[in-house]
Structure formats: C-alpha cells, structure tokens
Design a protein around this motif. Structure first.
Motif, mmCIF file in Angstrom:
data_model
loop_
_atom_site.group_PDB
_atom_site.id
_atom_site.type_symbol
_atom_site.label_atom_id
_atom_site.label_comp_id
_atom_site.label_asym_id
_atom_site.label_seq_id
_atom_site.Cartn_x
_atom_site.Cartn_y
_atom_site.Cartn_z
ATOM 1 N N SER A 282 30.847 58.651 36.944
ATOM 2 C CA SER A 282 30.441 57.497 37.745
ATOM 3 C C SER A 282 29.814 57.887 39.073
ATOM 4 O O SER A 282 30.102 58.950 39.630
ATOM 5 C CB SER A 282 31.648 56.592 38.010
ATOM 6 N N ILE A 283 28.961 56.990 39.547
ATOM 7 C CA ILE A 283 28.460 57.013 40.918
ATOM 8 C C ILE A 283 29.047 55.761 41.543
ATOM 9 O O ILE A 283 28.734 54.639 41.132
ATOM 10 C CB ILE A 283 26.925 56.982 40.976
ATOM 11 N N SER A 303 36.420 61.233 43.061
ATOM 12 C CA SER A 303 35.446 62.252 43.459
ATOM 13 C C SER A 303 36.125 63.587 43.760
ATOM 14 O O SER A 303 35.570 64.662 43.498
ATOM 15 C CB SER A 303 34.639 61.787 44.681
ATOM 16 N N GLU A 304 37.337 63.531 44.299
ATOM 17 C CA GLU A 304 38.066 64.763 44.601
ATOM 18 C C GLU A 304 38.415 65.558 43.348
ATOM 19 O O GLU A 304 38.650 66.764 43.412
ATOM 20 C CB GLU A 304 39.348 64.428 45.378
ATOM 21 N N LYS A 305 38.448 64.875 42.204
ATOM 22 C CA LYS A 305 38.738 65.541 40.928
ATOM 23 C C LYS A 305 37.461 65.864 40.147
ATOM 24 O O LYS A 305 37.526 66.350 39.015
ATOM 25 C CB LYS A 305 39.632 64.650 40.059
ATOM 26 N N GLY A 306 36.296 65.566 40.736
ATOM 27 C CA GLY A 306 35.034 65.886 40.068
ATOM 28 C C GLY A 306 34.585 64.868 39.048
ATOM 29 O O GLY A 306 33.680 65.129 38.256
ATOM 30 N N ALA A 307 35.196 63.661 39.066
ATOM 31 C CA ALA A 307 34.868 62.637 38.073
ATOM 32 C C ALA A 307 33.805 61.667 38.557
ATOM 33 O O ALA A 307 33.285 60.879 37.767
ATOM 34 C CB ALA A 307 36.118 61.852 37.697
ATOM 35 N N ALA A 308 33.491 61.709 39.857
ATOM 36 C CA ALA A 308 32.555 60.728 40.425
ATOM 37 C C ALA A 308 31.824 61.294 41.625
ATOM 38 O O ALA A 308 32.290 62.239 42.273
ATOM 39 C CB ALA A 308 33.315 59.469 40.843
ATOM 40 N N GLN A 336 28.917 66.803 31.128
ATOM 41 C CA GLN A 336 30.116 67.100 30.348
ATOM 42 C C GLN A 336 31.308 67.419 31.249
ATOM 43 O O GLN A 336 32.450 67.022 30.962
ATOM 44 C CB GLN A 336 29.848 68.254 29.374
ATOM 45 N N GLN A 337 31.061 68.130 32.346
ATOM 46 C CA GLN A 337 32.142 68.450 33.279
ATOM 47 C C GLN A 337 32.731 67.185 33.893
ATOM 48 O O GLN A 337 33.952 67.050 34.024
ATOM 49 C CB GLN A 337 31.621 69.368 34.393
ATOM 50 N N MET A 338 31.855 66.236 34.246
ATOM 51 C CA MET A 338 32.323 64.983 34.831
ATOM 52 C C MET A 338 33.061 64.131 33.801
ATOM 53 O O MET A 338 34.030 63.442 34.128
ATOM 54 C CB MET A 338 31.157 64.203 35.443
#
Length: 362
Positions: A282-283, A303-308, A336-338
């Motif tokens: 996500s953004i 965002s701290e976990k790299g998901a956004a 893929q990482q996100m």
C-alpha cells in the motif's frame, strides 16, 4: 446465546461489529443479537440492512475544550445508561461487546454495572476517549495494533486483530479482476480516498492523468460520490485512458481487493485490516482530520515493517504519487517483498479470535 453489540459513528466501528456477528452465527446459528446504536448514525441503516434487531439511544461526544455542550453530554450519557440498562435487562445477554464510537460509552458501562461480561474492541493504534474510559470497567480489551496496548490495563488486553479481515480472505483473485472488467493480466492499482473521497488525492491523480494512460498497468480510481461528477468532467476533457476506470464508490470491496496488486488509500483501521489479511502492498495517505492523528500512527505501523509507503497529505503531488506507484508495480522484487511484509501483519482469523475471547467470558 444472547449478545448485545454496540458501535457507531463510522464504518470503522460498525463493520467489525457486523463481521463479529457473522462469525458467531457460523458457530451458533441460534444465537440472538441486539445492536444498540444511535437513530441518526450510520449504524442505523447498516444494521437494519443486515437484519439485526436494533435499538437506539441518544448520545454525543465530549468536546476537548471547556464547553457547556459537555454538560449536555454528561446528561445524555446518564440518560443513555438508564435506557441501556432497560434494554439489557429485557434482553438478558450473556455478553456485551463494544466496537467503538460514543454510543458504546453508556451501553458497555451499563452492562459492566449490571455485572454482565463485557469486551471492548479497539481498531486503531491510538484509542479514542470512549474506549479509554470503558477500559476501567470492562473485563477484556481486544486490540488490533500492538501499539494500543500501552493505553489500557495490561491484564485486560488481548491481541485479536480486526474481525473485518476475516471477511476478505477466500475471495477469488480472477473474480475480483472480472468484477472490474479487466481481462488482461496486467497489474492493477486501486486508488481510493475513503467513502467520501479526498479532494487532494483527486487533484493529484488528475494532474498526471495523461501520464497514467501511458503506463503498463491498470488503474481503478474511486472518487467518492461527492467528487465523482467533477472528476469525471475533468477526465473527459483529456480523454479517459483505456487503462483507467473511474468509479464513484465500490460496494463489493472484499471481492475487488482480491483482484488488485497495490492500493493507494487512507489509513483507516478497517482498510488496513483488509489489505494486510490479503497481503496487499500500500501507499497510505493518512487523513489529517482524525482524532489524535491516529491514521498516521496506523500507517507508520505498516511502513515500519516494509508493508507500506506513507505520504502525508501535504506532501502529495501527482508526480510523487506516480513515482511511488511505479517504484512498486514496475519492480517485481519490491512488490513481492512488500506483499510478504503486508501478509506478515495480517490476521485473517481475527473474527475467530474475538469469538474465542467472548467464549472465555461466558
């Protein structure tokens, strides 16, 4: 089994309540429910549409500054407690669940004073005044973000996640794409500014529309009912690119989410529960107009976990938005990482967890 549920004001409080009710019905089709909300709130129409018995009380929230309105609120609260006790005594529930909003205050407080097992469910990383107040009286506090634990009595807190997450899993990806009308295998980004839309996001999107038309991915843009005609008018001026679909609103969001690869959205708790359950990158553009700036704090947790990627509304421009989308959708490794990071934060069995917590109290 009899359960009183209360939650109101926004869909973020109401839809988790409905998801919980649906989960209980899976386990116990004979279960009876009473939903207590406000007559003029969003919950009135949503709950009635779901064929759940509904009763109303009148309540308002406290002003954060000194105000005579707060005196009226206290009087409404006391009256609401009295009416709630009447409903509760008549219905005789085994447990009472509050999912947030002012209306939960008198309902859950009344239940606690009647010695009925009580749970509050906090969807956000920073709780509102009502749940902070109720946490002193209830038996358990269910949370969706670990960051919320610090605001409640530690011995009452249970991490369950948001029941709404359970309602999006299991939908078919191809069906989601078919619903949107995309037959190709190109990636899809969904841009949505909340149920009412968001003008700054609309403006940024329109700014780069011609460039969007050149991209090798599809864009579904949800304007919000209020903004749809103005946005469509501007789109028609430059020509609607073939890879862009403009919609005022999406009613079957769980189906659609299953078919997309990336979402640009606000950072409401329900949205984040849905997208992490599905592992969608996500953004996030948090609304700056919410209590305690909780949407930004929700977004930072992802965002701290790299998901956004988090972009504040004041930072948004068409160029910045398009750059962020390209960096994710056009880079398979980053995408893929996100996805993995997002999936790692999801709690697809959240409804079951909340149901299990309730069973412990009965």
């Amino acid at each position: 089994m009899k359960i009183v549920v209360s939650g109101g004001g926004t869909g973020g409080h109401i839809y988790p309540a409905i998801a919980f009710i649906n989960e209980v019905r899976k386990h116990n089709p004979e279960a009876e429910f009473l939903y207590i909300g406000t007559k003029n709130g969003l919950e009135s129409s949503i709950v009635n549409r779901a064929n759940i018995p509904f009763e109303a009380i009148e309540i308002s929230g406290f002003k954060r500054s000194l105000s005579f309105e707060n005196v009226k609120t206290i009087l409404r609260f006391l009256k609401g407690v009295s009416i709630s006790k009447k409903y509760i005594k008549q219905f005789k529930p085994d447990v009472v669940l509050g999912t947030g909003g002012y209306v939960c205050g008198p309902v859950v407080y009344a239940a606690a004073k009647l010695n009925i097992p009580t749970i509050i469910h906090e969807q956000n990383s920073v709780p509102g005044l009502t749940n902070k107040f109720l946490s002193k009286y209830v038996d358990k506090v269910a949370i969706c973000f670990q960051e919320a634990e610090q605001f409640f009595p530690r011995n009452k807190v249970v991490f369950t996640g948001n029941p709404r997450a359970s309602e999006v899993v299991g939908n078919d990806r191809q069906k989601g794409r078919d619903v949107l009308g995309f037959s190709s295998t190109k990636k899809i980004v969904l841009i949505v500014g909340g149920s009412r839309g968001a003008k700054p996001i609309n403006d940024a999107f329109l700014e780069v529309l011609p460039k969007v038309g050149e991209k090798q991915y599809h864009v579904v843009y949800v304007t919000g009912e209020v903004h749809y005609e103005n946005v469509k008018r501007e789109v028609d001026k430059v020509g609607n690119p073939s890879n862009v679909i403009i919609k005022p609103f999406i009613h079957n969001m769980p189906e659609v989410l299953a078919g997309i690869d990336l979402i640009v959205a606000r950072a409401g708790a329900t949205t984040l529960a849905e997208i992490t359950a599905l592992g969608i990158p996500s953004i996030l553009i948090p609304s700056p107009y919410v209590t305690n700036n909780h949407q930004e704090k929700n977004a930072r947790a992802l965002s701290e976990k790299g998901a956004a990627i988090v972009r504040l509304e004041k930072e948004i421009s068409g160029a910045a938005l398009l750059t962020d989308i390209d960096q994710i959708l056009l880079n398979e490794e980053a995408l893929q990482q996100m996805k993995v990071a997002s999936k790692g934060l999801g709690i697809p069995d959240a409804a079951q967890k909340l149901y299990d917590l309730m069973k412990q109290l009965i």
